[in-house]
Motif scaffolding. Structure first.
Motif, short mmCIF file in Angstrom:
data_model
loop_
_atom_site.label_atom_id
_atom_site.label_comp_id
_atom_site.label_asym_id
_atom_site.label_seq_id
_atom_site.Cartn_x
_atom_site.Cartn_y
_atom_site.Cartn_z
N TYR A 495 0.83 -1.19 0.00
CA TYR A 495 0.00 0.00 0.00
C TYR A 495 0.87 1.25 0.00
O TYR A 495 0.65 2.20 -0.76
N ARG A 496 1.91 1.20 0.83
CA ARG A 496 2.84 2.33 0.89
C ARG A 496 3.54 2.52 -0.45
O ARG A 496 3.79 3.65 -0.87
N CYS A 497 3.89 1.42 -1.12
CA CYS A 497 4.51 1.52 -2.45
C CYS A 497 3.62 2.35 -3.37
O CYS A 497 4.10 3.22 -4.10
N GLY A 498 2.35 2.05 -3.33
CA GLY A 498 1.41 2.80 -4.16
C GLY A 498 1.44 4.28 -3.82
O GLY A 498 1.47 5.14 -4.70
N GLN A 499 1.45 4.57 -2.53
CA GLN A 499 1.47 5.97 -2.10
C GLN A 499 2.75 6.68 -2.55
O GLN A 499 2.71 7.82 -3.01
N GLU A 500 3.87 5.95 -2.41
CA GLU A 500 5.17 6.53 -2.79
C GLU A 500 5.17 6.89 -4.27
O GLU A 500 5.61 7.98 -4.67
N ILE A 501 4.67 5.95 -5.07
CA ILE A 501 4.66 6.18 -6.51
C ILE A 501 3.78 7.38 -6.84
O ILE A 501 4.13 8.23 -7.67
N ARG A 502 2.69 7.47 -6.16
CA ARG A 502 1.80 8.59 -6.40
C ARG A 502 2.51 9.91 -6.12
O ARG A 502 2.45 10.85 -6.90
N LYS A 503 3.19 9.90 -5.00
CA LYS A 503 3.90 11.11 -4.60
C LYS A 503 4.96 11.47 -5.65
O LYS A 503 5.06 12.62 -6.08
N ALA A 504 5.71 10.45 -6.07
CA ALA A 504 6.77 10.68 -7.05
C ALA A 504 6.19 11.22 -8.35
O ALA A 504 6.74 12.15 -8.96
N LEU A 505 5.06 10.64 -8.77
CA LEU A 505 4.45 11.09 -10.02
C LEU A 505 3.95 12.51 -9.90
O LEU A 505 4.06 13.31 -10.83
N GLU A 506 3.39 12.82 -8.75
CA GLU A 506 2.86 14.17 -8.57
C GLU A 506 3.97 15.21 -8.58
O GLU A 506 3.81 16.30 -9.12
N GLN A 507 5.09 14.82 -7.98
CA GLN A 507 6.21 15.76 -7.95
C GLN A 507 6.83 15.92 -9.34
O GLN A 507 7.25 16.99 -9.72
N PRO A 558 12.89 2.24 -7.46
CA PRO A 558 13.05 0.78 -7.47
C PRO A 558 11.73 0.07 -7.18
O PRO A 558 10.83 0.64 -6.57
N ILE A 559 11.65 -1.16 -7.63
CA ILE A 559 10.42 -1.93 -7.44
C ILE A 559 10.59 -2.88 -6.26
O ILE A 559 11.59 -3.58 -6.17
N SER A 560 9.60 -2.90 -5.40
CA SER A 560 9.71 -3.78 -4.24
C SER A 560 9.61 -5.25 -4.66
O SER A 560 8.74 -5.61 -5.45
N PRO A 561 10.52 -6.08 -4.11
CA PRO A 561 10.45 -7.52 -4.45
C PRO A 561 9.14 -8.16 -4.00
O PRO A 561 8.82 -9.26 -4.43
N LEU A 562 8.39 -7.46 -3.15
CA LEU A 562 7.10 -8.00 -2.71
C LEU A 562 6.17 -8.26 -3.88
O LEU A 562 5.30 -9.11 -3.84
N PHE A 574 -2.23 -12.85 -5.78
CA PHE A 574 -2.18 -11.78 -6.77
C PHE A 574 -3.21 -10.68 -6.50
O PHE A 574 -2.85 -9.49 -6.50
N PRO A 575 -4.50 -11.02 -6.26
CA PRO A 575 -5.45 -9.94 -6.00
C PRO A 575 -5.03 -9.06 -4.83
O PRO A 575 -5.22 -7.84 -4.87
N ALA A 576 -4.45 -9.67 -3.79
CA ALA A 576 -4.03 -8.87 -2.64
C ALA A 576 -2.92 -7.91 -3.02
O ALA A 576 -2.95 -6.73 -2.67
N VAL A 577 -1.94 -8.40 -3.76
CA VAL A 577 -0.82 -7.55 -4.19
C VAL A 577 -1.35 -6.40 -5.03
O VAL A 577 -1.07 -5.22 -4.76
N ALA A 578 -2.16 -6.76 -6.04
CA ALA A 578 -2.64 -5.74 -6.98
C ALA A 578 -3.53 -4.73 -6.26
O ALA A 578 -3.32 -3.52 -6.38
N ASN A 579 -4.47 -5.22 -5.47
CA ASN A 579 -5.43 -4.30 -4.85
C ASN A 579 -4.79 -3.41 -3.81
O ASN A 579 -5.14 -2.24 -3.69
N ALA A 580 -3.86 -3.96 -3.05
CA ALA A 580 -3.19 -3.14 -2.05
C ALA A 580 -2.43 -2.00 -2.72
O ALA A 580 -2.47 -0.86 -2.28
N PHE A 581 -1.76 -2.33 -3.82
CA PHE A 581 -0.99 -1.30 -4.52
C PHE A 581 -1.91 -0.23 -5.10
O PHE A 581 -1.67 0.96 -4.98
N ILE A 582 -2.99 -0.70 -5.74
CA ILE A 582 -3.92 0.25 -6.36
C ILE A 582 -4.55 1.15 -5.28
O ILE A 582 -4.69 2.36 -5.45
N ALA A 583 -4.89 0.54 -4.16
CA ALA A 583 -5.46 1.32 -3.06
C ALA A 583 -4.49 2.41 -2.63
O ALA A 583 -4.89 3.54 -2.38
N GLY A 584 -3.21 2.07 -2.58
CA GLY A 584 -2.20 3.06 -2.22
C GLY A 584 -2.09 4.14 -3.26
O GLY A 584 -1.99 5.33 -2.95
#
Lengths: 599, 212
Positions: A495-507, A558-562, A574-584
């Protein structure tokens, strides 16, 4: 005479709970004579019923339902709620129109049945209310109306109409007083019909059983049948048995006329839709139940079972439920019930609990977790066999939605260990989520819907993340429940990965120049979230990872090995990985608040 | 590589690695034994997301690479669009030369009569190593155009056994050829490369044309 009513199929148990509730209510309100205090008693296997109390039950039945569904109470509550809104100036007009609608609707019904009541006058005063300054007048109006509605006769008539149409109709066909031809009956008329159609047959049948059992010659039986020839089933039986000997009668009796719900009782009726419409089938359609050419009474039941089933509406918790998401939703009236292998007293208590919580409009997950909490202290066996049942039935279209929700041990554990965790999930999705889980369906589809909703409406919310996390917890518990915390951490990290990417993209979002258009970061994020969600929904790991790689490259992160779990699913699926990231990716809320929720 | 364990797993075993790559030298010219150039593009292809992830993360961590006395500085990482093969005949072009050898490690040229047989053997081996089972259906190979490329190479093992100054020569071919087979085989070969010594810069393919 004392008879035993044993629990069995859920509808029988539901009927017994109803019967007991009505009896209790009758005693409390003095409808049932105090000398019958001991007439209905609770046994581990069900109820014991003293037949002398039977004639007093119909009145208690109607008064119980009138009390339960009182129109005066319901409309009064609604009006009070609207009045509260009307006091705020900005919501005055909407509240006013709601008040006007409620009063007009009920008022017209009053006019129809009670033409002497001063309803017209009330309508006139109500019409003149238009501005917030006239609040006092409005309050006056509502008070008057409530007074009118609370008159016993009016409340009685309107409530009777209401529960017949809204509640009883989903349980029974057009039997007895539910037939349209009896619409003009008053309360006494209803009680009479109930007596005639349900109580008297029981008394006759019980007498017959007694005579039949103690008879030493066939004449004794035939004589009894003769005496009560006005009762339909006896007439038919007499014709059939005219020339038969007693042993022959006995043989026929046990082969053809044994109740399938209460064994040992004589069955002159048939389990069909008019008796219990949610799962009954009319005799002419019950081909699957025909055996040995018994096409007249394929599923024989006794008058006693018929009576018990008639109490089922009082045994269930009745509530409105929203089905479907967003615009495609519909409110349906549902009847809910909790069944388990425990003693009757416990089932009764659980159902009282359920009803009470449903009235408080508690969300389903909280209801489940509360009901389970008392159970888990006991043997696991009980938990294994607890199940929830709800159905929505429409007699006119002959359609029933019946859901069974079994509660396996791992879910019981989940509800006990993580109570209230789903509170942050939007109400609609939470109910769906829980229902899927209870039905043993993967709730991922609800999460997809939820994420989609968030994307479409640009909503930023912690909810989808919570849903993903709770889903992972449930899956983990299903597997044995080890390393719960690690799983939580992994989901959070994604979830945090998703948030980080969002932040990076926004910046990184480049300022717009006149000659070169580039979409704003948030638009880009929405487009990417859509693509990721579609890949996740389709189970397309490759496309998901491709998009993920591109996303990280454009953000130079970098991409998390998770994320490799999307491939091998060792720690998370897979659904958990995908959904958690998208939620972030979709969340943009304040950090502090989220940390708090996460704990 | 960003993950030590993964790297060890990959390089300790004798199995083939799940990738191929090619190098493009921008405006290069030779001066004696050295190559001068303006820049270098390296294309890596793999069907294995795990490998790609570690490779990418590794590249993320490292900005500069030193090789002997040279310094390589990373500029940019991009992901190229990949084609999806759904047809049974595809025309490929090699991005790095394709090395096909017979049992005695003698190079096989595309006009040799047993070229197809050797390519089939090679493809079967590559697929078997990657996914556990070999070719789903035999390949039909039709070389359309080719050019011989001799690659001169040396490495520390070779130098140790043969002494410094000696070099290895590989006779490979830049080829333009059509391949007919099962689409999923073709897709994997496209991603994995088709050649010997794929991990040393041989045999990366690019889809030129799809023939139905």
């Amino acid at each position: 005479m004392k008879i035993e009513l044993r629990m069995g199929e859920w509808m029988v148990t539901m009927g017994l709970v109803g019967l007991y509730r009505v009896f209790e209510y009758g005693l409390r309100k003095g409808i049932i004579d105090p000398q019958h205090r001991q007439s209905v008693s609770i046994h581990p296997q069900g109820l014991e019923l003293e037949t002398e109390v039977l004639p007093q039950l119909p009145r208690a039945y109607f008064l119980y339902l009138i009390d339960e569904y009182s129109v005066a109470k319901r409309d009064g509550e609604r009006l009070r709620h609207y009045l509260g809104q009307a006091k705020k100036e900005n919501s005055f007009s909407t509240a006013l129109s709601s008040i006007k609608k409620t009063i007009t609707d009920a008022g017209k019904k009053i006019q129809k049945y009670f033409p002497d009541e001063p309803v017209e006058q009330l309508f006139e005063t109500l019409k003149s209310v238009k501005k917030p300054e006239q609040l006092e007048q409005l309050e006056q109006c509502i008070a008057e109306f409530q007074q009118l509605l609370s008159k016993e006769a009016i409340n009685e008539k309107l409530t009777l109409n209401y529960f017949k149409a809204a509640v009883l109709k989903s349980f029974f066909g057009q039997v007895s007083f539910l037939n349209v031809s009896n619409n003009n009956l008053d309360l006494e008329g209803h009680i009479e019909r109930f007596q005639a159609d349900y109580i008297i047959p029981v008394q006759y049948d019980l007498q017959f059983e007694h005579v039949f059992r103690s008879a030493s010659t066939e004449n004794e039986v035939l004589h009894f049948l003769d005496e009560h020839a006005e009762y339909g089933p006896f007439k038919a039986l007499k014709r059939a048995w005219r020339k038969k000997k007693l042993p022959q009668m006995r043989e026929e009796m046990s082969a053809l006329y044994e109740c399938m719900l209460f064994s040992g009782h004589v069955a002159f009726y048939n389990f069909e839709e008019m008796i219990f419409s949610p799962i009954g089938v009319s005799t002419s359609n019950a081909f699957n139940f025909n055996w040995n050419l018994q096409d007249k009474q394929p599923k024989p039941i006794s008058s006693l079972a018929k009576l018990v089933l008639f109490f089922a509406p009082a045994g269930a918790a009745i509530y409105l439920k929203k089905e479907g998401f967003q615009e495609q939703n519909e409110y349906r009236m549902y009847a809910g019930f909790v069944q388990s292998d425990a003693a009757f007293s416990e089932i009764l208590q659980k159902n009282n609990h359920l009803k009470q919580m449903k009235q408080q409009k508690d969300p389903f997950d909280r209801i489940v977790s509360k009901l389970v909490q008392s159970v888990t202290k006991e043997a696991n066996y009980v938990v294994d066999h607890l199940f929830f049942l709800e159905f929505s039935s429409d007699y006119d279209s002959k359609k029933t939605h019946l859901h069974y929700y079994h509660l396996p041990l791992y879910l019981a554990r989940y509800f006990v260990e993580y109570p209230g965790k789903l509170d942050y999930v939007h109400y609609d999705y939470r109910e769906q989520f829980i229902q899927d889980v209870l039905r043993g369906v993967d709730p991922a589809r609800v999460i997809y819907q939820y994420l989609r909703d968030c994307i479409e409406n640009g909503r930023s919310h912690i909810g989808p993340y919570i849903a993903v996390r709770e889903r992972s917890r449930i899956i983990q518990l299903k597997r044995g429940g080890k390393e719960m915390e690690k799983t939580d951490k992994r989901v959070y990290a994604l979830y945090r990965c998703g948030q980080e990417i969002r932040k990076a993209l926004e910046q990184a979002g480049s300022p717009k120049t006149a000659d070169h258009y580039s979409a704003s970061p948030s638009k880009k994020i929405i487009a990417i979230a859509y693509r990721l969600l579609n890949a996740a929904k389709a189970g397309d790991r490759k496309s998901f990872l491709d998009t993920l790689f591109r996303l990280h490259m454009s953000a130079d992160q970098p991409i998390s090995p998770l994320f490799l779990n999307a491939l091998h699913e060792r720690d998370l699926d897979f659904p958990a990985v995908a959904n958690a990231f998208i939620a972030g990716l979709l969340s943009q809320g304040g950090q502090g608040e989220q940390e708090e929720v996460v704990s | 590589m960003s993950d030590e364990q993964y790297c060890e797993r990959l390089y300790k075993s004798a199995s083939m690695k799940p990738f191929a790559f090619s190098v493009y030298l921008k405006n290069f010219h030779f001066v004696d034994q050295e190559v001068y150039l303006e820049g270098m593009t390296m294309t890596v292809s793999s069907p294995d997301h795990e490998f790609l992830l570690h490779l990418y993360n590794g590249l993320q961590q490292k900005r500069a690479f030193s090789y002997k006395q040279y310094q390589l500085v990373k500029e940019k990482i991009r992901m190229l669009p990949e084609k999806t093969i759904t047809d049974s005949t595809v025309v490929f072009r090699t991005l790095s030369p394709m090395l096909v050898e017979d049992k005695n490690q003698k190079p096989v040229s595309p006009d040799a009569p047993d070229y197809e047989e050797h390519v089939n053997h090679l493809a079967d081996l590559i697929l078997r190593q990657y996914r556990g089972n070999g070719l789903l259906s035999p390949l039909i190979v039709r070389p359309l155009r080719w050019r011989k490329v001799v690659v001169k190479e040396t490495n520390h093992e070779f130098e140790a056994t043969h002494g410094g100054g000696n070099v290895l020569y590989f006779t490979a071919y830049q080829t333009f050829f059509s391949l007919t087979g099962h689409p999923s085989d073709l897709q994997l070969l496209y991603q994995l490369g088709l050649s010997k010594r794929r991990n040393q810069g041989f045999g990366l393919l690019e889809v030129e044309e799809v023939r139905g």
